[in-house]
Design an enzyme around this catalytic site. Structure first.
Site, PDB file in Angstrom:
ATOM      1  N   SER A 147       0.848  -1.191   0.000  1.00 29.58           N
ATOM      2  CA  SER A 147       0.000   0.000   0.000  1.00 29.58           C
ATOM      3  C   SER A 147       0.881   1.237   0.000  1.00 29.58           C
ATOM      4  O   SER A 147       1.987   1.212   0.542  1.00 29.58           O
ATOM      5  CB  SER A 147      -0.870   0.010   1.256  1.00 29.58           C
ATOM      6  OG  SER A 147      -1.501   1.261   1.411  1.00 29.58           O
ATOM      7  N   TYR A 160      -2.046  -0.285  10.328  1.00 30.79           N
ATOM      8  CA  TYR A 160      -2.089  -0.624   8.896  1.00 30.79           C
ATOM      9  C   TYR A 160      -0.786  -0.177   8.238  1.00 30.79           C
ATOM     10  O   TYR A 160      -0.183  -0.932   7.466  1.00 30.79           O
ATOM     11  CB  TYR A 160      -3.296   0.053   8.245  1.00 30.79           C
ATOM     12  CG  TYR A 160      -3.526  -0.328   6.790  1.00 30.79           C
ATOM     13  CD1 TYR A 160      -4.155  -1.520   6.450  1.00 30.79           C
ATOM     14  CD2 TYR A 160      -3.138   0.524   5.753  1.00 30.79           C
ATOM     15  CE1 TYR A 160      -4.379  -1.865   5.115  1.00 30.79           C
ATOM     16  CE2 TYR A 160      -3.357   0.193   4.428  1.00 30.79           C
ATOM     17  CZ  TYR A 160      -3.980  -1.016   4.106  1.00 30.79           C
ATOM     18  OH  TYR A 160      -4.197  -1.343   2.784  1.00 30.79           O
TER      19      TYR A 160
END
Ligand SMILES: NC(=O)c1ccc[n+]([C@@H]2O[C@H](COP(=O)([O-])OP(=O)(O)OC[C@H]3O[C@@H](n4cnc5c(N)ncnc54)[C@H](O)[C@@H]3O)[C@@H](O)[C@H]2O)c1
Length: 281
Positions: A147, A160
């Protein structure tokens, strides 16, 4: 020319393959005549996804496997089950991921879970599948879904970010290892999606926001960049072109080089300088 691993009768295993980006990848591989195994924690979604895959390929070429990728023993069972059913794995896409949200001093279980699925899932998959993939001697791919949040680490979801920063570091080390392994024809790739409209980002929305890409667009882009041999598959979306991502990443790296505070992009003393940098002033 598609990548040499993406050919009829080769075998693709996709974790988090029952929905979103993973399912779009499974569909694309199945359309190319590959045998596909979708592995996912959500059994109901797996069953629906298998029916949809059977509309583009023979049901005998579709396998489903219920799994929690954070558990190494389950990933070992998956690898064995795929070998028993299809003989081998040519493409492994470690893609399962969650983003329930996190706070720095929030519940430790939430941190463990996010890092368990997003980071350990990818480490487990790569470490457990790669040795047999390498030993076979054929061309193959390990695609790990990271990501942009693992690179620019924006405030708001620290667990995250940590998990995806780990995915980046692990996948870079994996590709270094693979390219230095004699006779190895497996390459690793880091998929870095932009904003993609999926279950992970829908948050109750039923229509794709204008800025987002579809999962299919993301997979089409991934396939083109795999063909070109890219390691970093940096996907744009409808709001963020590649040039803007490049600036954001360069700014983050320069926090260290220029001895600025971390995350200076979001620091009031540096906000104007960042805006100028983006504009190219
Ligand atoms: N959608 C985006 O904008 C975006 C952006 C950057 C990165 N990503 C990454 O893309 C990947 C795919 O996400 P998506 O957007 O397609 O979301 P999604 O929710 O549609 O797909 C994720 C899939 O992973 C499965 N999963 C969750 N936990 C699992 C576990 N423990 N074991 C096995 N499977 C599990 C889910 O059931 C789901 O089917 C994720 O790694 C995510 O972090 C997505």
């Amino acid at each position: 020319m598609p990548h040499p691993a993406i050919v009829k009768d080769n075998v693709a295993v996709i974790t988090g393959g029952a929905s979103g980006i993973g399912f779009a990848a499974a569909l694309a591989f199945a359309r190319d005549g590959m045998k596909v195994c979708i592995a996912d924690v959500d059994q109901a979604r797996l069953a629906e996804a298998a029916i949809r895959l059977s509309s583009v390929t023979s049901a005998t070429d579709v396998m489903t496997f219920a799994i929690d990728v954070s558990k190494a023993e389950s990933v070992t069972e998956l690898e064995r089950a795929v070998r028993e059913r299809f003989g081998r794995t040519d493409i492994l896409m470690n893609n399962a991921g969650i983003q329930p949200g996190s706070t720095l001093f929030g519940e430790p279980d939430n941190w463990q879970r996010i890092i368990g699925v997003n980071m350990w899932g990818i480490i487990n998959g790569s470490r457990i599948f790669a040795p047999n993939m390498i030993a076979r001697g054929g061309a193959g791919l390990i695609i790990n879904t990271g990501s942009k949040q693992g690179i620019t680490t924006p405030p708001g979801d620290p667990a995250y970010n940590v998990s995806k920063a780990g995915v980046k570091a692990f996948t870079e080390a994996l590709q270094h290892e693979l390219r230095n392994t004699a006779g190895c024809r497996i390459t690793a790739h880091l998929l870095i999606p932009g904003f993609v409209f999926t279950g992970l980002t829908a948050k109750g929305r039923t229509e794709k926001p204008a800025g987002a890409w579809t999962a299919e667009q993301t997979v089409d882009f991934m396939l083109t960049r795999l063909e070109a041999g890219d390691f970093y598959i940096l996907c744009p979306d409808n709001d963020v072109p590649r040039a803007l991502d490049e600036k954001r990443m360069l700014w983050a790296a320069r926090d260290i080089v220029e001895n600025r505070p971390p995350l200076s992009r979001w620091h009031p003393d540096h906000a104007d300088a960042f805006a100028k940098f983006v504009k190219g002033d």
